[in-house]
Design a protein around this motif. Structure first.
Motif, PDB file in Angstrom:
ATOM      1  N   VAL A  60      17.694   0.361  33.870  1.00 28.72           N
ATOM      2  CA  VAL A  60      18.746  -0.652  33.846  1.00 28.72           C
ATOM      3  C   VAL A  60      19.709  -0.276  32.717  1.00 28.72           C
ATOM      4  O   VAL A  60      19.298  -0.172  31.555  1.00 28.72           O
ATOM      5  CB  VAL A  60      18.175  -2.055  33.603  1.00 28.72           C
ATOM      6  N   GLU A  62      22.277  -1.435  30.356  1.00 29.84           N
ATOM      7  CA  GLU A  62      22.707  -2.741  29.850  1.00 29.84           C
ATOM      8  C   GLU A  62      23.840  -2.646  28.842  1.00 29.84           C
ATOM      9  O   GLU A  62      24.495  -3.650  28.550  1.00 29.84           O
ATOM     10  CB  GLU A  62      21.518  -3.463  29.205  1.00 29.84           C
ATOM     11  N   SER A 130      15.397  -9.161  39.838  1.00 31.98           N
ATOM     12  CA  SER A 130      14.749  -9.636  38.611  1.00 31.98           C
ATOM     13  C   SER A 130      15.663  -9.544  37.396  1.00 31.98           C
ATOM     14  O   SER A 130      15.594 -10.391  36.491  1.00 31.98           O
ATOM     15  CB  SER A 130      13.460  -8.846  38.360  1.00 31.98           C
ATOM     16  N   GLU A 131      16.542  -8.552  37.360  1.00 29.45           N
ATOM     17  CA  GLU A 131      17.407  -8.357  36.199  1.00 29.45           C
ATOM     18  C   GLU A 131      18.727  -9.127  36.295  1.00 29.45           C
ATOM     19  O   GLU A 131      19.250  -9.595  35.280  1.00 29.45           O
ATOM     20  CB  GLU A 131      17.711  -6.862  36.025  1.00 29.45           C
TER      21      GLU A 131
END
Length: 236
Positions: A60, A62, A130-131
């Motif tokens: 991910v 970010e 989920s993220e």
């Protein structure tokens, strides 16, 4: 239309996606064809370069990096950041692209047969959920050019590995003599549908990298190649 790449997700103005042909291929890893980036108006984007290992780890992203970001042992990425160019490299394995236009989240994975068996495309959708709370029914997917069933001949050990993990494998495998022909694109599509991505949201490329030598490089057809075609996806 450029002879260096195929446009991905042309229906969306918020993102730019491409899959390079052999004219736009790079010499191995990483994919850093500045001319292809420029033709896609991505010269200011920061590329992410995963060192692919044919597994199912997905990163991910970010924070927007200040320089090209290399990721160890990674075969997929998701992000909601603008100006971050997700890339993967290919010479028969499938690129799978993801976009949620409601949450403005993208993803890109490298799905060879091992990644496909591990369900990496479906795991990308689960991670987007989920993220970033992306709903599978809102996600659009393109399964890009790669080796097709017509050319993906494997031994019984590969078939048995798929059969152990996926009970629907016989819908996507055909036995000829002591070999099997397996439809990796179809398996990825089925995995995504089972997770809740609508069939109408999934586009599957008909291009086979192995049997279209005029357009694509192919590790299998060429008996090994250092050339790699790049996949890219970026929120602009």
């Amino acid at each position: 239309m450029s002879d260096k790449f195929i446009e991905i997700f042309p229906q969306f103005e918020e993102i730019t996606g491409f899959f390079a042909t052999k004219e736009g291929a790079a010499d191995g890893y990483p994919y850093n064809r500045e001319d292809v980036f420029e033709e896609n108006w991505l010269e200011e984007a920061i590329p992410v370069w995963p060192k692919q290992v044919h597994k199912d780890h997905i990163e991910v992203i970010e924070q927007r990096p200040y320089r090209p970001l290399e990721l160890e042992e990674t075969d997929g990425m998701i992000t909601n950041l603008r100006g971050v160019l997700l890339t993967t490299v290919h010479a028969d394995c499938l690129p799978v692209y993801f976009f949620d236009p409601f949450k403005n989240v993208i993803g890109l994975v490298h799905a060879g047969w091992r990644g496909t068996d591990a369900g990496i495309a479906a795991k990308a959708v689960a991670l987007m959920n989920s993220e970033f709370r992306c709903m599978p029914e809102d996600i659009y997917v393109t399964i890009g050019p790669g080796i097709s069933k017509c050319c993906f001949e494997v031994g019984p050990e590969v078939y048995e590995q798929f059969r152990e993990d996926w009970d629907f494998i016989d819908e996507f495998a055909e036995k000829k003599g002591d070999k099997y022909y397996i439809d990796l694109k179809g398996i990825n599509r089925r995995q995504l549908e089972e997770l809740g991505v609508p069939a109408v949201n999934i586009e599957t490329s008909s291009h086979c990298t192995c049997c279209e030598p005029e357009i694509f490089c192919s590790y299998r057809r060429e008996g090994g190649t250092y050339k790699r075609m790049g996949a890219g996806l970026c929120i602009i």
